[in-house]
Motif scaffolding. Structure first.
Motif, PDB file in Angstrom:
ATOM      1  N   LEU A   9       5.779   7.131 -11.296  1.00 43.35           N
ATOM      2  CA  LEU A   9       6.527   6.637 -10.159  1.00 43.35           C
ATOM      3  C   LEU A   9       6.465   5.121 -10.142  1.00 43.35           C
ATOM      4  CD1 LEU A   9       5.487   9.209  -7.422  1.00 43.35           C
ATOM      5  CD2 LEU A   9       7.594   9.110  -8.725  1.00 43.35           C
ATOM      6  N   ASP A  10       6.063   4.553 -11.287  1.00 43.37           N
ATOM      7  CA  ASP A  10       5.877   3.114 -11.321  1.00 43.37           C
ATOM      8  C   ASP A  10       7.144   2.358 -10.963  1.00 43.37           C
ATOM      9  OD1 ASP A  10       3.293   3.498 -11.963  1.00 43.37           O
ATOM     10  OD2 ASP A  10       3.370   2.599 -13.955  1.00 43.37           O
ATOM     11  N   SER A  11       8.292   2.806 -11.483  1.00 42.65           N
ATOM     12  CA  SER A  11       9.526   2.065 -11.227  1.00 42.65           C
ATOM     13  C   SER A  11       9.960   2.155  -9.767  1.00 42.65           C
ATOM     14  CB  SER A  11      10.652   2.568 -12.137  1.00 42.65           C
ATOM     15  OG  SER A  11      10.902   3.941 -11.908  1.00 42.65           O
ATOM     16  N   SER A  12       9.418   3.127  -9.037  1.00 46.20           N
ATOM     17  CA  SER A  12       9.735   3.212  -7.606  1.00 46.20           C
ATOM     18  C   SER A  12       8.749   2.401  -6.762  1.00 46.20           C
ATOM     19  CB  SER A  12       9.711   4.676  -7.146  1.00 46.20           C
ATOM     20  OG  SER A  12       8.389   5.180  -7.143  1.00 46.20           O
ATOM     21  N   VAL A  30       9.627 -10.666  -6.119  1.00 48.27           N
ATOM     22  CA  VAL A  30       8.974  -9.467  -6.648  1.00 48.27           C
ATOM     23  C   VAL A  30       8.094  -8.848  -5.568  1.00 48.27           C
ATOM     24  CG1 VAL A  30       7.473  -8.524  -8.435  1.00 48.27           C
ATOM     25  CG2 VAL A  30       8.930 -10.501  -8.939  1.00 48.27           C
ATOM     26  N   GLU A  31       8.350  -7.586  -5.268  1.00 48.31           N
ATOM     27  CA  GLU A  31       7.501  -6.858  -4.323  1.00 48.31           C
ATOM     28  C   GLU A  31       7.029  -5.562  -4.958  1.00 48.31           C
ATOM     29  OE1 GLU A  31       9.262  -6.313  -0.485  1.00 48.31           O
ATOM     30  OE2 GLU A  31       8.983  -8.427   0.056  1.00 48.31           O
ATOM     31  N   VAL A  32       5.801  -5.185  -4.615  1.00 50.06           N
ATOM     32  CA  VAL A  32       5.185  -3.969  -5.135  1.00 50.06           C
ATOM     33  C   VAL A  32       4.544  -3.207  -3.982  1.00 50.06           C
ATOM     34  CG1 VAL A  32       4.746  -4.925  -7.437  1.00 50.06           C
ATOM     35  CG2 VAL A  32       3.048  -5.226  -5.625  1.00 50.06           C
ATOM     36  N   ARG A  33       4.181  -1.967  -4.256  1.00 55.15           N
ATOM     37  CA  ARG A  33       3.466  -1.182  -3.253  1.00 55.15           C
ATOM     38  C   ARG A  33       2.431  -0.313  -3.951  1.00 55.15           C
ATOM     39  NH1 ARG A  33       4.858   4.118  -2.948  1.00 55.15           N
ATOM     40  NH2 ARG A  33       6.749   4.779  -4.035  1.00 55.15           N
ATOM     41  N   PRO A  34       1.340   0.015  -3.259  1.00 52.53           N
ATOM     42  CA  PRO A  34       0.343   0.916  -3.841  1.00 52.53           C
ATOM     43  C   PRO A  34       0.927   2.311  -4.048  1.00 52.53           C
ATOM     44  CG  PRO A  34      -0.523  -0.255  -1.922  1.00 52.53           C
ATOM     45  CD  PRO A  34       0.955  -0.475  -1.923  1.00 52.53           C
ATOM     46  N   ALA A  35       0.288   3.094  -4.896  1.00 51.19           N
ATOM     47  CA  ALA A  35       0.781   4.443  -5.188  1.00 51.19           C
ATOM     48  C   ALA A  35       0.749   5.348  -3.967  1.00 51.19           C
ATOM     49  CB  ALA A  35      -0.046   5.059  -6.314  1.00 51.19           C
ATOM     50  N   ASP A  36      -0.134   5.034  -2.996  1.00 49.21           N
ATOM     51  CA  ASP A  36      -0.298   5.912  -1.841  1.00 49.21           C
ATOM     52  C   ASP A  36       0.257   5.303  -0.558  1.00 49.21           C
ATOM     53  OD1 ASP A  36      -2.103   3.877  -1.580  1.00 49.21           O
ATOM     54  OD2 ASP A  36      -3.843   5.177  -1.185  1.00 49.21           O
ATOM     55  N   SER A  37       1.159   4.327  -0.696  1.00 50.89           N
ATOM     56  CA  SER A  37       1.660   3.648   0.504  1.00 50.89           C
ATOM     57  C   SER A  37       3.117   3.222   0.295  1.00 50.89           C
ATOM     58  CB  SER A  37       0.807   2.407   0.806  1.00 50.89           C
ATOM     59  OG  SER A  37       1.396   1.630   1.829  1.00 50.89           O
ATOM     60  N   TRP A  38       3.849   3.156   1.422  1.00 50.74           N
ATOM     61  CA  TRP A  38       5.222   2.652   1.386  1.00 50.74           C
ATOM     62  C   TRP A  38       5.310   1.252   1.978  1.00 50.74           C
ATOM     63  CZ3 TRP A  38       9.187   4.434  -1.330  1.00 50.74           C
ATOM     64  CH2 TRP A  38       9.078   5.724  -1.855  1.00 50.74           C
ATOM     65  N   THR A  39       4.167   0.602   2.142  1.00 47.42           N
ATOM     66  CA  THR A  39       4.155  -0.777   2.639  1.00 47.42           C
ATOM     67  C   THR A  39       4.243  -1.735   1.465  1.00 47.42           C
ATOM     68  OG1 THR A  39       2.789  -0.121   4.527  1.00 47.42           O
ATOM     69  CG2 THR A  39       2.882  -2.465   3.987  1.00 47.42           C
ATOM     70  N   TRP A  40       5.276  -2.569   1.487  1.00 43.95           N
ATOM     71  CA  TRP A  40       5.535  -3.480   0.370  1.00 43.95           C
ATOM     72  C   TRP A  40       4.847  -4.823   0.560  1.00 43.95           C
ATOM     73  CZ3 TRP A  40       8.212  -1.894  -3.940  1.00 43.95           C
ATOM     74  CH2 TRP A  40       8.923  -0.700  -3.826  1.00 43.95           C
ATOM     75  N   GLY A  41       4.463  -5.443  -0.540  1.00 45.25           N
ATOM     76  CA  GLY A  41       3.900  -6.785  -0.528  1.00 45.25           C
ATOM     77  C   GLY A  41       4.307  -7.539  -1.778  1.00 45.25           C
ATOM     78  N   GLY A  42       4.082  -8.834  -1.804  1.00 41.51           N
ATOM     79  CA  GLY A  42       4.521  -9.673  -2.913  1.00 41.51           C
ATOM     80  C   GLY A  42       3.518  -9.734  -4.049  1.00 41.51           C
TER      81      GLY A  42
END
Length: 338
Positions: A9-12, A30-42
């Motif tokens: 699920l990396d690309s998501s 560029v924003e990313v999120r942890p595998a167990d969260s839908w909260t985005w960060g830079g």
């Protein structure tokens, strides 16, 4: 299916968010999120370089990054970021496989990436370096990767694969799943390239997923590594009405990725060296402000300071490769008339 193993699920978990001048699907914060969260960060821009940007862009389906920017340097904005001190080697399939400080909340300048607009539909997997591996492809409208069957696969086909990936040609074909068995669909069989095509998808083949193979027959290739270029093969003129004029484009000694030269500080002495390296005895003019059209790719050089006697542009003084404060839209690309 097996493709979920290749791209979990990396690309998501990564995205580019429009910011400042960076509007378009291939550019943004560029924003990313942890595998167990839908909260985005830079992602912190400190230590972030083109190798990290390449991994970001590949995750999003592009071949490579054209450029990257530190938001603090551009507009002075601060932001909260999840990842800091990223150190990718550039070959990773996921940003989360790179070394970094660990998931956390970091106060730092966030990074902006500009990906090349050519979507990545071919890759090499399982080799000991980026120039070799199992050939994997994907359809234009899907991120599901699959393999190529080795039936009829030969050096002509391998040459096309390698050129698509920026290498000059292939040195070996490795069949019978030499680089390990793939796990997605088997997309292509009975490939018949003549070796001159610019894309594997222009070659004759049975049709998508039309095959009678198993993954024990996955094709692999070894591409010729780039050792070095002569200086004259690292510079070209593009967009002119003849070969003696155009936008100045250059590339590093170890790369096939072309980029431009910013017009700041560029004068007739610099143009003389450009023309001389291309075999022209004289220069007739410098053209500023993207006169020959805007380039694409990185802006490699700014503030060139040749004295006019150099035999190579790369012997002249400048800020350093990719060190510039020029318009990222390439409005300041320089051109010459030899």
């Amino acid at each position: 299916m097996g493709s979920e193993k290749e791209i979990p699920l990396d690309s998501s978990r990564i995205r580019l968010v429009p910011w400042g001048w960076s509007h378009g699907p291939n550019k943004g914060l560029v924003e990313v999120r942890p595998a167990d969260s839908w909260t985005w960060g830079g992602v912190c821009a400190e230590h972030f370089d083109l190798r990290d940007a390449d991994v970001v862009c590949r995750m999003l389906g592009y071949i490579w990054a054209n450029d990257f920017y530190d938001t603090g340097k551009v507009y002075g904005e601060q932001g909260l970021a999840y990842m800091a001190d990223l150190r990718c080697d550039g070959n990773e399939s996921s940003l989360f496989d790179c070394s970094y400080a660990g998931w956390g909340i970091h106060g730092c300048q966030n990074g902006v990436v500009v990906c090349g607009t050519l979507m990545n539909r071919i890759r090499l997997i399982g080799g000991s370096g980026p120039n070799e591996g199992r050939v994997e492809v994907r359809p234009e409208d899907s991120m599901t990767w699959g393999t190529v069957c080795h039936n009829r696969f030969n050096m002509d086909d391998a040459d096309v694969v390698c050129r698509m990936l920026g290498y000059p040609n292939a040195t070996q074909v490795q069949n019978d799943a030499y680089f390990g068995q793939g796990t997605g669909p088997i997309y292509m069989d009975d490939l018949r390239c003549d070796g001159n095509e610019t894309s594997l998808f222009s070659c004759s083949y049975a049709g998508w997923t039309i095959q009678d193979c198993d993954h024990g027959q996955d094709a692999g290739v070894v591409c010729r590594m780039i050792v070095s270029f002569s200086d004259s093969s690292r510079i070209r003129l593009v967009g002119g009405s003849g070969p003696n004029e155009g936008r100045v484009e250059v590339r590093p000694a170890d790369s096939y990725r072309w980029g431009t030269v910013c017009h700041n500080g560029f004068d007739l002495k610099d143009a003389e060296v450009v023309c001389r390296i291309l075999g022209y005895p004289n220069v007739y003019g410098v053209r500023l402000g993207a006169h020959f059209g805007r380039g694409t790719g990185p802006i490699y050089i700014e503030d060139l300071q040749c004295d006019g006697t150099e035999s190579s542009l790369f012997n002249c003084s400048h800020k350093g490769w990719r060190v510039h404060d020029c318009d990222p839209w390439h409005d300041e690309d320089v051109g010459v008339v030899c």
